[in-house]
Design a protein around this motif. Structure first.
Motif, short mmCIF file in Angstrom:
data_model
loop_
_atom_site.label_atom_id
_atom_site.label_comp_id
_atom_site.label_asym_id
_atom_site.label_seq_id
_atom_site.Cartn_x
_atom_site.Cartn_y
_atom_site.Cartn_z
N GLY A 17 4.52 19.23 5.37
CA GLY A 17 5.42 17.92 5.42
C GLY A 17 5.53 17.93 3.63
N GLU A 18 6.36 17.11 3.50
CA GLU A 18 6.82 16.86 1.85
C GLU A 18 7.13 15.03 2.16
OE1 GLU A 18 10.86 18.62 1.17
OE2 GLU A 18 8.69 19.18 0.31
N VAL A 19 7.13 14.55 1.40
CA VAL A 19 6.98 12.73 1.06
C VAL A 19 8.32 12.69 0.29
CG1 VAL A 19 5.69 12.26 -0.02
CG2 VAL A 19 6.26 10.32 0.92
N SER A 20 9.95 11.67 0.71
CA SER A 20 10.72 11.93 0.10
C SER A 20 10.11 10.29 -0.46
CB SER A 20 12.06 12.01 0.57
OG SER A 20 12.21 10.63 1.13
N LEU B 250 9.62 4.33 0.20
CA LEU B 250 10.30 2.79 -0.26
C LEU B 250 10.62 2.19 1.51
CD1 LEU B 250 11.79 3.42 -3.28
CD2 LEU B 250 9.59 1.72 -3.19
N GLY B 251 10.89 3.01 2.31
CA GLY B 251 11.78 2.82 3.67
C GLY B 251 10.65 2.95 4.78
N GLY B 252 9.29 2.00 4.49
CA GLY B 252 8.49 1.79 5.75
C GLY B 252 8.04 3.41 6.61
N MET B 253 7.64 4.50 5.96
CA MET B 253 7.32 5.13 5.43
C MET B 253 8.30 6.28 6.98
SD MET B 253 3.34 5.45 5.34
CE MET B 253 3.24 3.84 6.18
N ARG B 254 9.21 5.71 7.13
CA ARG B 254 10.43 5.98 8.35
C ARG B 254 10.44 7.45 8.70
NH1 ARG B 254 10.35 2.85 9.44
NH2 ARG B 254 11.75 1.34 10.17
N GLY B 255 10.01 8.66 9.47
CA GLY B 255 10.09 9.91 10.05
C GLY B 255 8.79 10.26 9.17
N LEU B 256 8.05 9.92 8.21
CA LEU B 256 7.07 10.36 7.52
C LEU B 256 6.27 10.65 8.80
CD1 LEU B 256 5.47 11.23 4.91
CD2 LEU B 256 4.72 9.16 4.90
N THR B 257 5.88 12.46 8.71
CA THR B 257 4.61 12.26 9.96
C THR B 257 3.12 12.52 8.51
OG1 THR B 257 5.77 14.09 10.71
CG2 THR B 257 3.38 14.56 10.59
N ALA B 258 2.80 11.62 9.01
CA ALA B 258 0.91 11.17 8.68
C ALA B 258 -0.26 10.99 9.44
CB ALA B 258 1.13 9.79 7.25
N LEU B 259 0.07 10.70 10.66
CA LEU B 259 -1.50 10.45 11.53
C LEU B 259 -0.79 11.92 12.37
CD1 LEU B 259 0.26 6.77 12.01
CD2 LEU B 259 -2.07 7.70 11.35
N VAL B 260 -2.35 11.50 13.79
CA VAL B 260 -2.37 12.64 14.20
C VAL B 260 -3.12 11.79 15.43
CG1 VAL B 260 -3.31 14.39 15.46
CG2 VAL B 260 -2.37 14.87 13.14
N CYS B 261 -1.98 11.32 16.68
CA CYS B 261 -2.23 10.86 17.86
C CYS B 261 -1.99 12.00 18.87
CB CYS B 261 -1.28 9.20 17.59
SG CYS B 261 -1.33 8.52 18.91
N LEU C 213 8.72 9.77 -10.90
CA LEU C 213 10.01 10.59 -11.15
C LEU C 213 10.33 10.91 -12.71
CD1 LEU C 213 11.35 8.13 -9.01
CD2 LEU C 213 11.27 10.00 -8.13
N GLU C 214 9.93 10.23 -13.38
CA GLU C 214 10.57 10.60 -14.93
C GLU C 214 9.43 12.38 -15.40
OE1 GLU C 214 10.31 8.38 -18.38
OE2 GLU C 214 10.88 7.07 -17.17
#
Ligand code: AMX
Length: 428
Positions: free
Chosen positions: A32-35, A40-51, A425-426
């Motif tokens: 995965g990747e992170v935008s 900045l948006g509560g990690m919405r939709g970020l795959t970062a955990l295994v449950c 970003l720069e």
């Protein structure tokens, strides 16, 4: 609890083999990747955990193991706990073993009764509930063994399981005591040894002797038990437990997250919302009136409680299961009728609100759960999130048992500053 422990161990061993293979063959593979928006948006939709206890499919809702809601909604809460931990339903003897253990550990210690009775009455019931769970912390066998230096890492999960069963066993008496002593101002009811866990909770609340009330309580407990790992309460509880804080600490922390209006408190807010509609338009509001009311709320900058979800993109199947229950048991309830009319009105409004920004315009579980509790006699709205919390403790506990069994380390993601991000970003 030998059979239960053996089955959980089998599950942990199986998951552990999968993990060993993934790490060996794909330890460095990027999945995965992170935008910047996600950061900045509560990690919405970020795959970062295994449950491994449950999974929420955006279009099909909650899965526990391979079972979707229609396949497990008629099970007992204790069967669901078994499924969350062991990945399979218990057979008859396995269920009897767990039920016996729950019954054996159901009694509250004397100091807790004193504590409950002395709680200031102005506290929200969720505050009382969380405080009481925390007050039981000295009961933790994990903590006692750990402090005595008696625990090896591979045994952590076993004592988490011990603590989980002791805690879950006490929740019906504990929650019902808060309800009866502080909200009804009546004396607590006795535990009934011949009843299952969920029926005991219904019985000890003491508000409705009908069998259908016990059925509702069990359904409520089953539907709220777990919703994968990233929601506020489950994640909080898991993070706290990952520091090896015992399950009493971790559960109390998770409950504090559940108490927020954007999370578990939404069910109480929803019922207030419907009550507000009835006070203004009467018990049978027209869809035009509801349409105008919902738009007014949005114009005033308020969210429509019970609608939207961070993961789901369809009507929450838990909402549908409750609706079917309502249709069977109280089809003429004015509250249920208004829930249905809102279901007809709100999604159409939310679809175009803020230029389609609302990711899911459909109802979540909270749009209906409080309505049913109210209809069956639990008239103190403030208690609804406690009901949610009792059930969600199944998930908190199961997630930590499995994570520790798999030797998962302390959770500690890296955070960065605006400056770090802008520099990055720069350079990009
Ligand atoms: N009413 C009005 N606006 C809503 C909305 C709703 N029901 N649901 C989402 N939105 C808005 C958000 O506030 C956000 O606006 P903003 O960009 O101006 O801040 C925008 O739509 C985009 O949000 P989203 O990506 O669709 O949702 P999210 O993942 O950020 O939040 C949730 C999810 C549940 C917090 C949100 O839908 C909400 O506030 N719903 C109402 C409260 C509720 O029902 N909570 C219970 C959820 C289930 C649970 O945990 N028990």
């Amino acid at each position: 609890m030998e059979q239960f422990k053996n089955n959980v161990k089998k599950r942990i061993d199986y998951l552990g083999m999968e993990i060993a293979w993934m790490l060996r063959e794909h330890g460095k593979t990027v999945v995965g990747e992170v935008s910047v928006k996600q950061l900045l948006g509560g990690m919405r939709g970020l795959t970062a955990l295994v449950c491994n206890t449950s999974y929420v499919d955006p279009y099909r809702g909650l899965f526990i193991s391979d079972y979707a809601i229609p396949e497990f909604e008629d099970k007992l809460p204790e069967e669901i706990f078994y499924l969350l931990c062991a990945g399979k339903f218990p057979n008859e003897t396995e269920l009897a073993e767990l039920q016996e253990e729950l019954a054996f550990r159901a009694e509250l210690p004397d100091y807790l009764w004193t504590f409950i009775r002395q709680l200031p009455r102005h506290l929200h019931p969720m505050t009382m509930f969380s405080l009481c769970v925390l007050a039981l912390e000295g009961e933790s066998v994990f903590k006692q063994k750990y402090e005595a230096g008696e625990l090896g890492k591979s045994e952590y999960w076993e004592y988490m399981l011990e603590d989980a069963v002791s805690l879950l066993a006490k929740l019906p008496a504990l929650a019902a005591a808060i309800y009866r002593i502080h909200l009804l101002r009546e004396e607590p009811m006795d535990y009934h040894p011949s009843l299952d866990w969920g029926s005991n909770l219904a019985h000890m609340l003491g508000v409705n002797p009908e069998l259908s009330f016990a059925e509702l309580v069990r359904l409520y407990m089953v539907l709220h038990c777990d919703h994968e790992g990233g929601n506020v309460s489950a994640f909080t509880s898991r993070v706290v437990n990952s520091a090896l804080s015992n399950l009493y600490y971790a559960t109390s922390a998770g409950l504090n997250g559940l108490a927020g209006p954007l999370h578990g408190l939404a069910n109480q807010v929803c019922l207030r919302f419907i009550r507000g509609i009835h006070e203004r338009f009467g018990e049978s509001p027209g869809t035009d009136q509801l349409d105008a009311f919902v738009r007014e709320e949005l114009d005033a900058g308020r969210v429509i409680p019970g609608y939207g979800h961070a993961v789901l993109r369809v009507t929450d199947p838990r909402f549908t299961a409750f609706m079917e229950f309502g249709n069977r048991h109280c089809p003429n309830s004015p509250f249920l009728q208004t829930v249905k009319k809102l279901y007809y009105v709100v999604p159409n409004i939310l679809k175009t609100y803020k230029e389609g920004k609302v990711a899911n315009p459909y109802p979540n579980v909270d749009a209906i759960s409080g309505t049913l509790l109210y209809q069956f006699g639990i008239s103190h709205f403030d208690f609804y999130t406690v009901m949610f919390g009792i059930s969600r403790t199944f998930g908190f506990c199961a997630q930590s048992i499995i994570a520790l069994g798999l030797n998962q380390p302390i959770i500690r993601p890296k955070s960065v500053t605006n400056k770090w991000l802008m520099d990055a970003l720069e350079r990009a």
